[in-house]
Scaffold this active site. Structure first.
Site, mmCIF file in Angstrom:
data_model
loop_
_atom_site.group_PDB
_atom_site.id
_atom_site.type_symbol
_atom_site.label_atom_id
_atom_site.label_comp_id
_atom_site.label_asym_id
_atom_site.label_seq_id
_atom_site.Cartn_x
_atom_site.Cartn_y
_atom_site.Cartn_z
ATOM 1 N N LEU A 41 0.925 -0.992 0.019
ATOM 2 C CA LEU A 41 0.190 0.184 0.133
ATOM 3 C C LEU A 41 0.796 1.356 0.013
ATOM 4 C CD1 LEU A 41 -2.939 -0.538 2.503
ATOM 5 C CD2 LEU A 41 -3.018 -0.236 0.247
ATOM 6 N N ASP A 42 1.314 2.353 -1.005
ATOM 7 C CA ASP A 42 1.886 3.103 -1.144
ATOM 8 C C ASP A 42 1.287 3.949 0.659
ATOM 9 O OD1 ASP A 42 2.124 3.138 -3.846
ATOM 10 O OD2 ASP A 42 0.704 3.911 -4.691
ATOM 11 N N PRO A 43 2.320 5.000 0.779
ATOM 12 C CA PRO A 43 2.074 6.166 2.067
ATOM 13 C C PRO A 43 0.680 6.532 2.116
ATOM 14 C CG PRO A 43 4.065 6.638 0.769
ATOM 15 C CD PRO A 43 3.588 5.038 -0.055
ATOM 16 N N MET A 44 0.011 7.026 1.333
ATOM 17 C CA MET A 44 -0.868 7.996 1.199
ATOM 18 C C MET A 44 -2.326 7.276 1.037
ATOM 19 S SD MET A 44 -2.658 9.831 -1.979
ATOM 20 C CE MET A 44 -4.085 9.566 -1.348
ATOM 21 N N ALA A 45 -2.075 5.991 1.010
ATOM 22 C CA ALA A 45 -2.984 4.634 1.649
ATOM 23 C C ALA A 45 -3.580 3.926 2.522
ATOM 24 C CB ALA A 45 -3.033 4.036 0.454
#
Length: 304
Positions: A41-45
């Site tokens: 999961l991307d950091p923003m997710a």
């Protein structure tokens, strides 16, 4: 915590940390260095992140293959280099579409599409991740791949973002879907929010935050977000063996009787692999059917 050595953990990741950050924290909480994750999961997710420990690290690829469900927030009138709100703004354009137009356009973006992979993604080309080249400022020629999206459902508007629930196949990029939604409306689309709500066959409702998990373990309670190895792959068909068949299987040998059982129970159209379990239900191995080779052992597990 030997009773939780081999299994998976359903974790609710907050926005901010990387998936590796979550693994590092989990290793400390569990007192186990043999911890990994399935599906970055991307950091923003935020949302469901599946962590594996011990022998369960061997089933990662079979969990990665599952379909995903997301809650995504899209804003219009802006395009960034990353296709989400964390990137550099490349273009802006006034947007005057109606809610009904947005919903109709979103519902039309269901099915299989051949779209470009985001430049800032972990997709490897010639052995190198695309984002590594992009971060160096080098020209990136993004490959085109098939992406599948379905069950798109409008969820309302939050903080100027149009929210949708959406399901997709492995390797389908939600950021690309947001960009394409903007284009379909004759405008620009950018992802502003992302939560993974499901990774088949598991749901975020069954996950815990790492802080909650730490408190539960400290109090000597049983964490409900833990699935032992034998329960990690509920979506796969299973067979049980005993006696000589079990002994041979634990040593990586498919007995004659087990091969006959596999022929009777395996459907090459719908079954990718079959779980072989002991009489008491412990996972011993995974077996698949390979062209011109017949049944082959994919994994053998050292269960106690």
């Amino acid at each position: 915590m030997s009773e939780f050595r081999d299994g998976i953990w359903l974790i609710r990741k907050p926005a901010g940390p990387t998936s590796h950050d979550m693994v590092y924290q989990a290793r400390r909480i569990l007192g186990n260095r043999d911890v990994g994750h399935c599906g970055t999961l991307d950091p923003m997710a935020q949302g469901l992140l599946i962590l594996t420990s011990g022998e369960a690290t061997k089933v990662s690829q079979y969990l990665l293959e599952g379909n995903k469900q997301y809650l995504v927030g899209v804003r219009f009138g802006k395009r960034t280099d990353t296709l989400d709100c964390t990137g550099q703004v490349l273009e802006e354009k006034p947007f005057a579409g109606t809610e009904q137009q947005i919903i109709e356009a979103a519902l039309a973006l269901q099915g299989e599409f051949e779209w470009k992979v985001p430049v800032f993604s972990a997709k490897k080309v010639n052995g190198e991740k695309l984002y590594e080249k992009a971060h160096r400022g080098e020209e990136v020629i993004a490959p085109v791949k098939k992406m599948n999206f379905w069950n798109v459902k409008f969820q309302g508007v939050t903080d100027d973002s149009y929210m949708f629930l959406i399901e997709c196949s492995k390797g389908s990029y939600i950021r690309t879907w947001c960009e394409q939604l903007g284009e379909k409306l004759g405008n620009l689309g950018c992802m502003y929010f992302l939560e993974r709500t499901g990774s088949s066959p598991f749901k975020v409702e069954d996950a815990l935050q790492l802080t909650e998990l730490s408190e539960i373990l400290t109090n000597g309670q049983t964490p409900q977000n833990y699935k032992p190895l034998k329960s990690c792959l509920p979506h796969l068909k299973s067979l049980r063996v005993k006696g000589k068949d079990e002994s041979l299987m634990r040593n990586g040998v498919i007995s004659h009787d087990l091969r006959l059982m596999l022929i009777q129970n395996f459907n090459p159209v719908s079954d990718d692999v079959i779980q072989v379990k002991s009489e008491r239900g412990d996972l011993i191995s995974l077996i698949g059917l390979e062209k011109e080779k017949g049944f082959q052992i994919r994994r053998v597990f050292k269960t106690q």
